[in-house]
Write an enzyme that holds these catalytic residues in place. Sequence first.
Site, PDB file in Angstrom:
ATOM      1  N   LYS A 114       0.820  -1.217   0.000  1.00  0.00           N
ATOM      2  CA  LYS A 114       0.000   0.000   0.000  1.00  0.00           C
ATOM      3  C   LYS A 114       0.851   1.264   0.000  1.00  0.00           C
ATOM      4  CE  LYS A 114      -4.304  -1.849   1.823  1.00  0.00           C
ATOM      5  NZ  LYS A 114      -5.427  -1.682   2.756  1.00  0.00           N
ATOM      6  N   LYS A 197      -7.840 -13.599  -8.113  1.00  0.00           N
ATOM      7  CA  LYS A 197      -8.739 -14.078  -7.067  1.00  0.00           C
ATOM      8  C   LYS A 197      -9.978 -13.190  -6.980  1.00  0.00           C
ATOM      9  CE  LYS A 197      -7.577 -13.631  -2.673  1.00  0.00           C
ATOM     10  NZ  LYS A 197      -6.936 -13.821  -1.351  1.00  0.00           N
ATOM     11  N   LYS A 200     -13.215  -7.994  -3.517  1.00  0.00           N
ATOM     12  CA  LYS A 200     -13.947  -6.729  -3.545  1.00  0.00           C
ATOM     13  C   LYS A 200     -13.079  -5.590  -4.083  1.00  0.00           C
ATOM     14  CE  LYS A 200     -18.077  -7.527  -1.733  1.00  0.00           C
ATOM     15  NZ  LYS A 200     -19.331  -7.194  -2.402  1.00  0.00           N
TER      16      LYS A 200
END
Length: 334
Positions: A114, A197, A200
């Site tokens: 991140k 995969k 969301k």
Amino acid sequence: MSKPRVLSGIQPTSGSFHLGNYLGAVKQWVELQNTHDAFYCVVDLHALTSSPNPEELRKNTLTSVAQLLALGLDPENCTLFVQSHVVAHNQLAWVMECMTGFGEASRMTQFKDKSAKNGTDRIGVGVFTYPMLMAADILLYQAHQVPVGEDQRQHIELTRDLAGRFNHQFGETFVVPEGFILKEGAKIYDLQDPTSKMSKSAESLSGLIEILDTPQANTKKIKSAVTDTGREVIFDTAEKPGISNLLTIFSALTGRTIADIQNDFVGKGYGDFKGAVAEVVVDYLTPVREKTLELLDDPTHLRTILSDGAAKAEAVANATIKDVYEKIGLIARG
């Protein structure tokens, strides 16, 4: 002999779980509650790292609980609670942060990914300290095993290191947990990108089979799923990742072997196969969706379940934090 204890959690980051959440984790939680002393929590504190809308977080937390119940978790057979309802999570997290080296925390994959993507000035400190809160979640309940996906292995290793470090410095306090890496057999991929995969975080929701989607919506998504060259329904992840993913879904929801399913579609094309997969998914998820909506119609009942779960969790967590505080030199109140 007492049952081994397991602890696992799921974030309330959206209004609906997707099929990958269920087959990759929750389905096995349901099985483990029958063989283990199972503690399961909706980790709403972890969800704060993504700066959610307050009303959405409240709604998603209750919706997550309702889905877990509809999918088979039984409050009589496990301890189901919301993370923020047990303040000892925050208390032990600070202790774990004080025992974690800066370099050690910097090497955590989630933070590295991140910060590389967004820059360290644009992510919260909570992303950096997230693994220490996760360690506290686990160690509070003296869990023997932690059911997680392969992507969480690094966090389990940190938890083990911190437990061992504390035990060495202050005396035996924590069970050093083992990672219970969930079975790979039901790894579900995105319908529109079957090399990624189901998640969301995908750019589009069109590749997700969502638990609370209408039967019509999920049927449309499956019939629009990316497929491969040829027309044979064959499991081959290299050459036919799209069809292989749909075969995995069909097998996971019916309990039938992939070889058996393939035999049913010899001489048939992708259209017939997708229609059959859609029927299997709708038949499986419709009762879950209906049960979830029924539970959400009675929020008082849900909150009672959570209150009872928090009380059971607190009994264990508070005993742990009392022992920890005494050993590290914090004086008891009054």
